[in-house]
Design a protein around this motif. Structure first.
Motif, PDB file in Angstrom:
ATOM      1  N   ARG A  89       0.831  -1.207   0.000  1.00 58.58           N
ATOM      2  CA  ARG A  89       0.000   0.000   0.000  1.00 58.58           C
ATOM      3  C   ARG A  89       0.866   1.258   0.000  1.00 58.58           C
ATOM      4  O   ARG A  89       1.805   1.373   0.789  1.00 58.58           O
ATOM      5  CB  ARG A  89      -0.920   0.010   1.224  1.00 58.58           C
ATOM      6  N   LEU A  90       0.535   2.165  -0.892  1.00 59.10           N
ATOM      7  CA  LEU A  90       1.193   3.474  -0.972  1.00 59.10           C
ATOM      8  C   LEU A  90       0.294   4.504  -0.321  1.00 59.10           C
ATOM      9  O   LEU A  90      -0.904   4.581  -0.630  1.00 59.10           O
ATOM     10  CB  LEU A  90       1.454   3.836  -2.432  1.00 59.10           C
ATOM     11  N   TRP A  91       0.904   5.291   0.562  1.00 57.70           N
ATOM     12  CA  TRP A  91       0.149   6.296   1.314  1.00 57.70           C
ATOM     13  C   TRP A  91       0.678   7.684   0.938  1.00 57.70           C
ATOM     14  O   TRP A  91       1.826   8.014   1.213  1.00 57.70           O
ATOM     15  CB  TRP A  91       0.308   6.061   2.816  1.00 57.70           C
ATOM     16  N   LEU A  92      -0.182   8.482   0.319  1.00 55.31           N
ATOM     17  CA  LEU A  92       0.190   9.842  -0.073  1.00 55.31           C
ATOM     18  C   LEU A  92      -0.151  10.820   1.043  1.00 55.31           C
ATOM     19  O   LEU A  92      -1.084  10.588   1.826  1.00 55.31           O
ATOM     20  CB  LEU A  92      -0.561  10.245  -1.349  1.00 55.31           C
ATOM     21  N   PRO A  93       0.585  11.936   1.131  1.00 56.02           N
ATOM     22  CA  PRO A  93       0.262  12.916   2.172  1.00 56.02           C
ATOM     23  C   PRO A  93      -1.054  13.625   1.880  1.00 56.02           C
ATOM     24  O   PRO A  93      -1.506  13.687   0.730  1.00 56.02           O
ATOM     25  CB  PRO A  93       1.437  13.896   2.107  1.00 56.02           C
ATOM     26  N   ASP A  94      -1.671  14.139   2.939  1.00 50.39           N
ATOM     27  CA  ASP A  94      -2.880  14.948   2.770  1.00 50.39           C
ATOM     28  C   ASP A  94      -2.575  16.196   1.944  1.00 50.39           C
ATOM     29  O   ASP A  94      -1.429  16.664   1.884  1.00 50.39           O
ATOM     30  CB  ASP A  94      -3.433  15.376   4.138  1.00 50.39           C
ATOM     31  N   ILE A  95      -3.609  16.718   1.303  1.00 57.79           N
ATOM     32  CA  ILE A  95      -3.462  17.962   0.553  1.00 57.79           C
ATOM     33  C   ILE A  95      -3.161  19.112   1.526  1.00 57.79           C
ATOM     34  O   ILE A  95      -3.846  19.284   2.534  1.00 57.79           O
ATOM     35  CB  ILE A  95      -4.752  18.287  -0.233  1.00 57.79           C
ATOM     36  N   ASP A  96      -2.125  19.857   1.224  1.00 58.38           N
ATOM     37  CA  ASP A  96      -1.739  21.043   2.005  1.00 58.38           C
ATOM     38  C   ASP A  96      -2.052  22.267   1.152  1.00 58.38           C
ATOM     39  O   ASP A  96      -1.446  22.472   0.099  1.00 58.38           O
ATOM     40  CB  ASP A  96      -0.246  20.966   2.337  1.00 58.38           C
ATOM     41  N   ASP A  97      -3.006  23.096   1.584  1.00 62.06           N
ATOM     42  CA  ASP A  97      -3.442  24.230   0.770  1.00 62.06           C
ATOM     43  C   ASP A  97      -2.293  25.176   0.446  1.00 62.06           C
ATOM     44  O   ASP A  97      -2.196  25.690  -0.678  1.00 62.06           O
ATOM     45  CB  ASP A  97      -4.562  24.997   1.484  1.00 62.06           C
TER      46      ASP A  97
END
Length: 485
Positions: A89-97
């Motif tokens: 599983r690849l986990w991307l970071p949350d969107i940072d505005d």
């Protein structure tokens, strides 16, 4: 098997092989890895170019900063890996505005999934949340594998029934698994080699025509060609060395004008990077003299070409890389004897074999050829896994970066050379085995290296460097004199 999911299976197979027989027992193996994050220079907000951590890139195929990867595998025992039970599983970071404002939206999981085939790709993660869950088979002991620089918090370990954490195997397994290239990796490396060869050939044409007159402009043209053809980054800092500059192996100043006299050579050791994978190719180009090699330049160039051709004859699975390195010293000694730079000296009428053995044992060949014959190539230009027992203390082998027998799937560089470096030669300035007048005649050549990238196949090798990139004196002169298109 799809890319890069196949890499997880290769890694797990290596992990199981490293700790036999204990590792073959049933267990829940959990790999936890963090990708590289964007960094700034010192105490400024000036971002450095981003390059994904190589092991993470190999497992994930992902270049998004701040990502994480987990591999969960419930092993039922034995030596084989059951692909149906591997969850990568690849986990991307949350969107940072704020990040989006400055740098734009990162790729979505859906975008990445078009080219990256993993069990899942999703956005949003925290470090504690990614530590191993309970296995479906709760009777299995959990083994948490991380790289040496990752230390799970004791509180997290306690909260998940205290899995056994180890850093003993993951890095070594990664290095071993990365040695043998998969079909997708070979495809990417062929593309890197294709762009690289085009840049070298174009540079031959421009230098031969007189359009380029200094090292800086030569590097700029090489890099520009790669950028125009889709390779945004170089695999390493280009070495663009004219004349005596080429006597320094990793010369990267690249800021001197070409010598006006005498005509000499431009050594160009440079390679494009394609989707993180490297090419590493070296060619030499005549400077001046109407685009033709001078006699001395030709002598040294053909000496190095003969070295490479002899190495090629031995490339196949099982080949002893150290023996190939020793052969390079033998070939160099014989060629420089025939040119007249080396001589029998106090050995008088001894046989050529005896003289060659003496030259090598005295360290004279190491003065003119101080480095190794080549190295593994992949995501890293000096790729991992070649030195499981470390470097050798043998003078002929101490800079060799590969000390394991060749295997099918290895990609190696083959890059013999011959250099004229006054600093290295200083201990031999009074040697009776050197014709010092003849040596002086050849010093202006500076250095010659010829390098190609070879894929070891079942029966021999495939040269990933395209055959249309000139290498013989005649073919190079065809381009530099304008006689070849």
């Amino acid at each position: 098997m799809e890319y890069p999911l196949a890499h997880s299976h290769l890694l797990l197979k290596r992990l199981l092989a490293l700790n036999k027989p204990k590792s073959l027992a049933p267990a829940f193996h959990y790999v936890y890895m963090l990708g590289e994050v964007s960094q700034c220079r010192h105490d400024t907000d000036r971002e450095l170019p981003f390059r994904q951590e190589a092991n993470f890139a190999w497992l994930s195929g992902c270049d998004v900063p701040g990502s994480a990867l987990t591999i969960a595998y419930e092993h039922e025992g034995g030596e084989e890996v059951d692909p149906s039970k591997v969850q990568t599983r690849l986990w991307l970071p949350d969107i940072d505005d704020a990040e989006v404002m400055w740098c734009g939206l990162p790729p979505s999981p859906e975008d990445l999934a078009k080219d990256i085939k993993l069990t899942s790709i999703q956005r949003g993660w925290t470090a504690p949340a990614l530590y191993p869950p309970k296995p479906n088979n709760t009777a299995l002991p959990t083994i948490l594998h991380t790289l040496p620089n990752v230390r799970p918090p004791t509180s997290v370990i306690a909260s998940i029934n205290g899995p056994s954490h180890t850093t003993d195997y993951l890095l070594k397994a990664l290095h071993e698994a990365r040695r043998n290239k998969t079909p997708r990796e070979i495809e990417l490396m062929k593309k890197a080699s294709e762009v690289t060869a085009g840049a070298h050939r174009e540079l031959m044409r421009l230098v031969g025509s007189g359009a380029i007159k200094d090292e800086n402009a030569a590097e700029a043209e090489f890099v520009a060609y790669c950028r125009r053809n889709g390779a945004k980054y170089q695999a390493y800092m280009p070495i663009v060395a004219a004349g005596t500059s080429a006597g320094t192996l990793h010369y990267v100043d690249n800021d001197r004008p070409f010598p006006s006299q005498p005509p000499t050579l431009l050594l160009v050791d440079a390679g494009a990077e394609w989707r993180n994978y490297a090419a590493d190719v070296t060619r030499c180009i005549p400077i001046g003299n109407g685009g033709r090699f001078t006699r001395e330049c030709r002598d040294i160039y053909e000496t190095v070409l003969a070295m490479q051709e002899e190495a090629f004859k031995l490339i196949k699975p099982g080949a002893d890389w150290e023996a190939i390195q020793r052969l390079m010293h033998d070939v160099l000694a014989r060629r420089l004897l025939r040119i007249g730079i080396f001589k029998a000296g106090p050995l008088g009428n001894a046989s050529e074999d005896e003289v060659v053995a003496k030259l090598i044992s005295e360290g004279l060949t190491s003065v003119f050829y101080p480095h190794g014959v080549g190295h593994l190539l992949g995501i890293d230009v000096h790729d991992v896994g070649g030195l499981p027992q470390g470097k050798s203390s043998d003078p002929l082998l101490k800079y060799l970066r590969l000390r394991v027998p060749l295997e099918e799937g290895f990609v190696v560089t083959v890059e013999p050379g011959c250099y004229f470096n006054d600093h290295l030669f200083a201990p031999f300035k009074n040697s009776e085995f050197v014709d010092h007048t003849k040596l002086q005649q050849y010093r202006y050549v500076g250095g010659v290296r010829i390098e190609d990238n070879l894929l070891v196949t079942k029966t021999g090798f495939e040269n990933l460097t395209p055959s249309w990139l000139p290498k013989t004196v005649a073919d190079i002169e065809g381009v530099t004199t304008g006689q070849s298109a």
